[in-house]
Design a protein around this motif. Structure first.
Motif, mmCIF file in Angstrom:
data_model
loop_
_atom_site.group_PDB
_atom_site.id
_atom_site.type_symbol
_atom_site.label_atom_id
_atom_site.label_comp_id
_atom_site.label_asym_id
_atom_site.label_seq_id
_atom_site.Cartn_x
_atom_site.Cartn_y
_atom_site.Cartn_z
ATOM 1 N N HIS A 247 0.085 5.099 -5.924
ATOM 2 C CA HIS A 247 -0.529 3.879 -5.937
ATOM 3 C C HIS A 247 0.002 3.194 -7.340
ATOM 4 O O HIS A 247 0.352 1.958 -7.161
ATOM 5 N N SER B 51 -1.826 -5.629 -4.522
ATOM 6 C CA SER B 51 -1.924 -3.942 -4.350
ATOM 7 C C SER B 51 -2.821 -3.534 -5.424
ATOM 8 O O SER B 51 -3.748 -4.351 -5.857
ATOM 9 N N TYR B 52 -2.709 -2.428 -5.952
ATOM 10 C CA TYR B 52 -3.568 -1.699 -6.765
ATOM 11 C C TYR B 52 -3.573 -2.189 -8.172
ATOM 12 O O TYR B 52 -2.683 -2.924 -8.433
ATOM 13 N N HIS C 60 -3.649 8.031 -8.059
ATOM 14 C CA HIS C 60 -2.787 8.641 -7.098
ATOM 15 C C HIS C 60 -1.219 8.021 -7.923
ATOM 16 O O HIS C 60 -1.034 6.603 -7.786
ATOM 17 N N GLY D 175 -3.699 2.690 -10.316
ATOM 18 C CA GLY D 175 -3.644 2.966 -8.950
ATOM 19 C C GLY D 175 -5.285 3.166 -8.265
ATOM 20 O O GLY D 175 -5.060 3.942 -7.445
ATOM 21 N N ASP E 39 -4.711 3.349 3.482
ATOM 22 C CA ASP E 39 -5.213 2.342 2.176
ATOM 23 C C ASP E 39 -5.405 1.102 2.598
ATOM 24 O O ASP E 39 -6.321 0.283 2.111
ATOM 25 N N GLU F 287 -11.134 -1.017 -6.953
ATOM 26 C CA GLU F 287 -11.397 -0.262 -6.225
ATOM 27 C C GLU F 287 -12.841 0.093 -6.286
ATOM 28 O O GLU F 287 -13.368 0.600 -7.344
ATOM 29 N N HIS G 256 1.692 -0.490 -7.530
ATOM 30 C CA HIS G 256 1.307 -1.375 -8.596
ATOM 31 C C HIS G 256 2.445 -2.046 -9.157
ATOM 32 O O HIS G 256 2.563 -3.186 -9.519
ATOM 33 N N HIS H 188 0.867 -1.120 -0.053
ATOM 34 C CA HIS H 188 0.238 -0.096 0.031
ATOM 35 C C HIS H 188 0.888 1.335 0.233
ATOM 36 O O HIS H 188 2.073 1.298 0.543
ATOM 37 N N ALA H 189 0.415 2.380 -0.523
ATOM 38 C CA ALA H 189 1.180 3.633 -0.607
ATOM 39 C C ALA H 189 1.134 4.643 0.685
ATOM 40 O O ALA H 189 2.158 5.097 0.878
#
Length: 273
Positions: free
Chosen positions: A167, A155-156, A164, A160, A21, A190, A171, A16-17
């Motif tokens: 993000h 992850s994303y 973002h 992202g 999150d 998301e 990824h 995560h960023a």
């Protein structure tokens, strides 16, 4: 029916960023995995020091050098609520090779583009995560993986989530690390973003989706408590949460992931061969 949690394996890594999150997008899945004995690791890229702060008694932290350290504390509380997964910030041990000095990736910041997606801020610091060489970020992920090999990386998606730049960098690093480790990669679907991407193409096919139903579970309660720990970022209001800009979203009772790489059966949580 096979429990979808099994597809993540025994040692999943969540990349995560920023603090919060992990709880908003994947908190229920993390809590559920820990409850069935998985050894979950959460890697966080930045301390979220450029983010906005919700109105209230903590608002004076916004734009100060106190915000990052405060959010580190919020993150620690949130992770305890989820069940205490292993955690590290990228650039610091164990997510940093011993051959390199410790570094701190800074929050890149963002601005909203005309298409409704986030885009890079014009004043991102040279130390920001989004401007760091991808190879460096990948090396930090791999360093964390040297002690406990991931069974999967989560992850994303390539956008992202909502665009973002931090993000997107997580990824890219997650996908490359997964390829090198030969483990599956799961992209977060998301819920706050339309299922069509900026090019107008359709979202992921349902056959590619792993869905974790949290409704009525302790995992949902843990996720909600973890989200509430991020007091500078959001406010819980019943079954919804409100962000610093006033955006209101339902707390996700289903967490969805798109499986990009297949899971080797020998690495599944149930150990099936």
């Amino acid at each position: 029916m096979t429990d979808p949690l099994l597809t993540f394996g025994v040692t999943p890594f969540f990349l995560h960023a920023h603090p919060d999150d992990e709880s908003i997008s994947t908190g229920g899945t993390i809590a559920a995995l820990l409850s069935v004995g998985a050894r979950v690791t959460v890697l966080t890229g930045t301390r979220g020091e450029r983010g906005e702060v919700v109105p209230g008694d903590l608002h004076d932290l916004e734009g100060t050098d106190r915000l990052g350290p405060h959010r580190v504390g919020e993150l620690a509380e949130a992770l305890r609520e989820l069940g205490s997964p292993a955690h590290a910030f990228l650039g610091a041990p164990p997510a940093r090779t011993a051959l390199r000095s410790v570094r701190e990736y800074s929050d890149s910041g963002m601005r909203w583009g005309d298409d409704g997606f986030a885009e890079a801020a014009t004043d991102a610091s040279p130390t920001s995560l989004s401007l760091a060489p991808l190879a460096d970020v990948v090396d930090d992920v791999l360093a964390a993986a040297s002690d406990d090999r991931p069974s999967a990386i989560v992850s994303y998606d390539a956008l992202g989530g909502y665009g973002h730049p931090d993000h997107v960098r997580m990824h890219d690093a997650g996908v490359e690390a997964a390829r090198r480790l030969d483990v599956p990669f799961f992209a977060i679907v998301e819920p706050r973003v339309e299922t069509r991407d900026r090019a107008g193409t359709q979202g992921p096919a349902e056959s590619d989706i792993i869905e974790i139903d949290l409704l009525g579970t302790e995992a949902l309660a843990a996720k909600t408590r973890a989200m509430a720990a991020h007091r500078t970022q959001l406010t819980i209001d019943g079954d919804a949460f409100v962000l610093s800009g006033g955006q209101r979203h339902p707390i996700g009772v289903t967490e969805r992931f798109r499986r990009l790489f297949r899971v080797p059966r020998s690495r599944r949580l149930d150990g099936a061969g």
